[in-house]
Design an enzyme around this catalytic site. Structure first.
Site, PDB file in Angstrom:
ATOM      1  N   ASP A  38     -19.010 -12.507  23.447  1.00 33.42           N
ATOM      2  CA  ASP A  38     -18.208 -11.909  22.374  1.00 33.42           C
ATOM      3  C   ASP A  38     -18.183 -10.398  22.580  1.00 33.42           C
ATOM      4  O   ASP A  38     -18.747  -9.644  21.798  1.00 33.42           O
ATOM      5  CB  ASP A  38     -18.841 -12.278  21.021  1.00 33.42           C
ATOM      6  CG  ASP A  38     -18.026 -11.772  19.836  1.00 33.42           C
ATOM      7  OD1 ASP A  38     -16.917 -11.252  20.044  1.00 33.42           O
ATOM      8  OD2 ASP A  38     -18.515 -11.892  18.700  1.00 33.42           O
ATOM      9  N   CYS A  73       0.835  -1.202   0.000  1.00 30.89           N
ATOM     10  CA  CYS A  73       0.000   0.000   0.000  1.00 30.89           C
ATOM     11  C   CYS A  73       0.866   1.247   0.000  1.00 30.89           C
ATOM     12  O   CYS A  73       1.836   1.324   0.749  1.00 30.89           O
ATOM     13  CB  CYS A  73      -0.882  -0.021   1.243  1.00 30.89           C
ATOM     14  SG  CYS A  73      -1.819   1.474   1.459  1.00 30.89           S
ATOM     15  N   CYS A 122     -11.756  -9.967  20.829  1.00 27.14           N
ATOM     16  CA  CYS A 122     -10.957  -9.225  19.842  1.00 27.14           C
ATOM     17  C   CYS A 122      -9.795  -8.512  20.523  1.00 27.14           C
ATOM     18  O   CYS A 122      -9.100  -7.718  19.902  1.00 27.14           O
ATOM     19  CB  CYS A 122     -11.836  -8.256  19.062  1.00 27.14           C
ATOM     20  SG  CYS A 122     -12.738  -7.142  20.116  1.00 27.14           S
ATOM     21  N   CYS A 180      -2.269  -0.934   8.529  1.00 25.57           N
ATOM     22  CA  CYS A 180      -1.701  -2.243   8.171  1.00 25.57           C
ATOM     23  C   CYS A 180      -0.233  -2.309   8.539  1.00 25.57           C
ATOM     24  O   CYS A 180       0.644  -2.400   7.690  1.00 25.57           O
ATOM     25  CB  CYS A 180      -1.905  -2.493   6.685  1.00 25.57           C
ATOM     26  SG  CYS A 180      -3.631  -2.599   6.251  1.00 25.57           S
ATOM     27  N   GLN A 202     -19.334  -8.551  11.785  1.00 23.35           N
ATOM     28  CA  GLN A 202     -17.906  -8.882  11.634  1.00 23.35           C
ATOM     29  C   GLN A 202     -17.389  -8.378  10.290  1.00 23.35           C
ATOM     30  O   GLN A 202     -18.073  -8.512   9.280  1.00 23.35           O
ATOM     31  CB  GLN A 202     -17.707 -10.394  11.729  1.00 23.35           C
ATOM     32  CG  GLN A 202     -18.095 -10.994  13.079  1.00 23.35           C
ATOM     33  CD  GLN A 202     -17.086 -10.699  14.175  1.00 23.35           C
ATOM     34  OE1 GLN A 202     -16.001 -10.161  13.928  1.00 23.35           O
ATOM     35  NE2 GLN A 202     -17.433 -11.029  15.404  1.00 23.35           N
TER      36      GLN A 202
HETATM   37  N1  SAH Z   1     -21.355 -11.611  18.395  1.00 19.61           N
HETATM   38  C1  SAH Z   1     -21.627 -10.564  17.444  1.00 19.61           C
HETATM   39  C2  SAH Z   1     -21.216  -9.162  17.908  1.00 19.61           C
HETATM   40  C3  SAH Z   1     -19.874  -9.006  18.528  1.00 19.61           C
HETATM   41  S1  SAH Z   1     -19.287  -7.353  18.696  1.00 19.61           S
HETATM   42  C4  SAH Z   1     -21.010 -10.881  16.111  1.00 19.61           C
HETATM   43  O1  SAH Z   1     -20.178 -11.755  15.988  1.00 19.61           O
HETATM   44  O2  SAH Z   1     -21.392 -10.229  15.134  1.00 19.61           O
HETATM   45  C5  SAH Z   1     -19.769  -6.884  20.290  1.00 19.61           C
HETATM   46  C6  SAH Z   1     -21.218  -6.474  20.401  1.00 19.61           C
HETATM   47  O3  SAH Z   1     -21.453  -6.121  21.763  1.00 19.61           O
HETATM   48  C7  SAH Z   1     -21.621  -5.257  19.585  1.00 19.61           C
HETATM   49  O4  SAH Z   1     -22.763  -5.576  18.832  1.00 19.61           O
HETATM   50  C8  SAH Z   1     -21.954  -4.190  20.638  1.00 19.61           C
HETATM   51  O5  SAH Z   1     -23.010  -3.336  20.249  1.00 19.61           O
HETATM   52  C9  SAH Z   1     -22.345  -5.024  21.816  1.00 19.61           C
HETATM   53  N2  SAH Z   1     -22.193  -4.441  23.161  1.00 19.61           N
HETATM   54  C10 SAH Z   1     -21.308  -3.521  23.575  1.00 19.61           C
HETATM   55  N3  SAH Z   1     -21.414  -3.319  24.908  1.00 19.61           N
HETATM   56  C11 SAH Z   1     -22.401  -4.150  25.339  1.00 19.61           C
HETATM   57  C12 SAH Z   1     -22.957  -4.437  26.626  1.00 19.61           C
HETATM   58  N4  SAH Z   1     -22.530  -3.797  27.729  1.00 19.61           N
HETATM   59  N5  SAH Z   1     -23.934  -5.351  26.713  1.00 19.61           N
HETATM   60  C13 SAH Z   1     -24.373  -6.005  25.607  1.00 19.61           C
HETATM   61  N6  SAH Z   1     -23.883  -5.773  24.374  1.00 19.61           N
HETATM   62  C14 SAH Z   1     -22.896  -4.874  24.243  1.00 19.61           C
END
Ligand code: SAH
Length: 466
Positions: free
Chosen positions: A395, A74, A422, A83, A293
């Site tokens: 997650d 890039c 993550c 990156c 994602q």
């Molecule tokens: N499992 C999903 C999202 C993961 S990202 C996937 O794989 O697509 C994390 C998510 O947590 C986001 O959607 C965000 O809006 C949510 N989030 C952030 N803080 C939170 C909280 N305190 N309680 C519940 N959800 C939350």
């Protein structure tokens, strides 16, 4: 002991990479952090800052390059900072991420090395993909602003600043984005519209979000604006819809002085409210405000890993905390008796409910709210199978789990906790708390969701000690 001074030149052999992708080399045990240097490089370095126990330096010259060095693809490489690993061969990037997860789990999580050697499985890379580990992102958010000459520009924020780095074609993003952005610039110039200026809160356009569905080749464009209404709406739609792939155009109002990109609501001005994508045989509708994602090729592998770790036989009840639009929940629901998803963004829960319906899944329920509030409240006020689930999947965003959330999970005594993370540092912190409460680390697998960057996703399985 030798002491170093600023501007001093010295030869360093780089042996490690730090958590931000910076090279680390030691002279007589004294570490130097060198941006842009890679393990295996022998460099002439110029010392830039000396602290008590370490120093920073810059590369003056690479005397002997690392065998893992490749030329960066890039043109914005040095300016952008997104990156940071692109000068490292992909194999070496995967090795780096594996070590990163291992070291953090040992250092912050207190997990013994011998245990990690037993439970860590090989990282899931994306080398076999047709485009290699590039062009994988299905979403990009471009800030708009003006450069020093007053020209309208868009691009990315240069690491930790709000300076906009222009980049016509980001090589980890969709190639279609450039055309959309150029059309937006033309629309702004034609109607004398200004980009947002955060120093005084004036101007219209803050960010443009572009999301692409790989499965259906659809684009969603959402303009984040500093105004209650979108001016020259019809003209914008005319400008953008020349290109067939545009399935949805919307705007989101954000008039706050904040680093948060999106506003709380959005208004569709053209096409559909959501775009549709497919992962692992399931269809997902995604609104601009919902998390989804960013790397669809790897997401399927990530979810399959989570499903494998959950080890469902068909009669389990499962919580999926931080469920977003219900992706993992629906993956699990096909193999479980019942799944309950929890998510804080209301639009994401709307999407999740629609997605369950559209996929003919009737054993998934969704709750809007913070996981650390919904879960304890459920536990206190109910006494049914969901108060003692078989599996809890989490997650969370980078900040990891709230202690209150862990406390309730522990009280619910699930056999298995599957943690998708993550950020290995908060994962490690939380694993330590689970370990203190009778949960043992059983499986660990990193997944490269973000090739070329220093970020890494990890899935772990914790099981309850009998
Ligand atoms: N499992 C999903 C999202 C993961 S990202 C996937 O794989 O697509 C994390 C998510 O947590 C986001 O959607 C965000 O809006 C949510 N989030 C952030 N803080 C939170 C909280 N305190 N309680 C519940 N959800 C939350």
């Amino acid at each position: 002991m030798i002491s170093y001074v600023k501007n001093q030149e010295t030869e360093i052999v780089i042996t490690d990479l730090g958590s931000e992708g910076e090279g680390i080399g030691k002279i007589d045990g004294f570490p130097f952090f060198v941006k842009g240097a890679l393990p295996g490089d022998r460099i002439l370095a110029g010392v830039t800052k000396v602290k008590k126990n370490y120093a920073f330096a810059r590369v003056i010259k690479i005397l002997e390059p690392s065998a893992d060095r490749v030329s960066p693809k890039c043109e914005a490489d040095r300016r952008c900072g997104g990156c940071r690993l692109q000068s490292l061969s992909y194999d070496a990037q995967l090795r780096y991420k594996t070590d990163k997860v291992k070291n953090i789990l040992m250092r912050i999580g207190g997990v013994p090395e011998a245990l990690l050697d037993k439970v860590m499985e090989p990282i899931i890379g994306m080398g076999e993909n047709a485009e290699g580990p590039w062009r994988y992102r299905n979403k990009a958010q471009y800030p708009f602003g003006r450069d020093k000459e007053g020209k309208l520009v868009y691009g990315f924020y240069a690491g930790r600043t709000h300076d906009i780095i222009t980049c016509d074609d980001c090589l980890i993003s969709a190639p279609e984005n450039g055309k959309v952005l150029e059309n937006i610039v033309a629309w702004m110039n034609e109607h004398d519209l200004d980009p947002y200026d955060e120093s005084n809160g004036t101007g219209l356009l803050r960010h443009v979000l572009i999301r692409k569905s790989r499965a259906y080749n659809e684009l969603m464009v959402c303009l984040v604006i500093n105004a209650k209404d979108l001016p020259w709406e019809k003209e914008l739609v005319d400008k953008l819809t020349h290109c067939d792939e545009i399935a949805s155009i919307s705007y989101s109002v954000n008039m706050d002085n904040t680093n948060v990109i999106m506003g709380r609501e959005y208004h569709t001005v053209y096409g559909k409210d959501t775009i549709k994508d497919r992962i692992g045989g399931l269809e997902f509708n995604i609104s601009p405000l919902s998390f989804y994602q960013v790397n669809p090729v790897q997401t399927e592998k990530l979810y399959s890993t989570a499903l494998e770790f959950a080890d469902l036989k068909g009669d389990e009840v499962v919580w999926d905390l931080y469920c977003g639009i219900g992706t993992i929940s629906l993956f699990l629901a096909k193999h479980a008796k019942k799944v309950c998803g929890v998510e804080i963004v209301p639009q994401a829960i709307d999407d999740a409910k629609n997605n369950a319906k559209e996929n003919g899944i009737s054993n998934a329920e969704f709750y809007v709210g913070a996981a650390e509030e919904i879960l304890p409240a459920y536990y206190e006020n109910n006494s049914d199978d969901m108060t003692h689930p078989d599996v809890v999947v989490v997650d969370p965003p980078r900040k990891g789990l709230d202690e209150k959330c862990i406390e309730t999970i522990v009280k619910m005594t699930p056999e298995r906790v599957v943690y998708v993370s993550c950020d290995p540092a908060t994962l490690a912190r939380d694993i330590r708390i689970f370990a203190e409460n009778g949960y043992v680390l059983k499986r660990v697998r990193a997944c490269d969701m973000f090739p070329q960057t220093v970020h890494v996703e990890t899935v772990v399985l914790l099981i309850r000690k009998k």
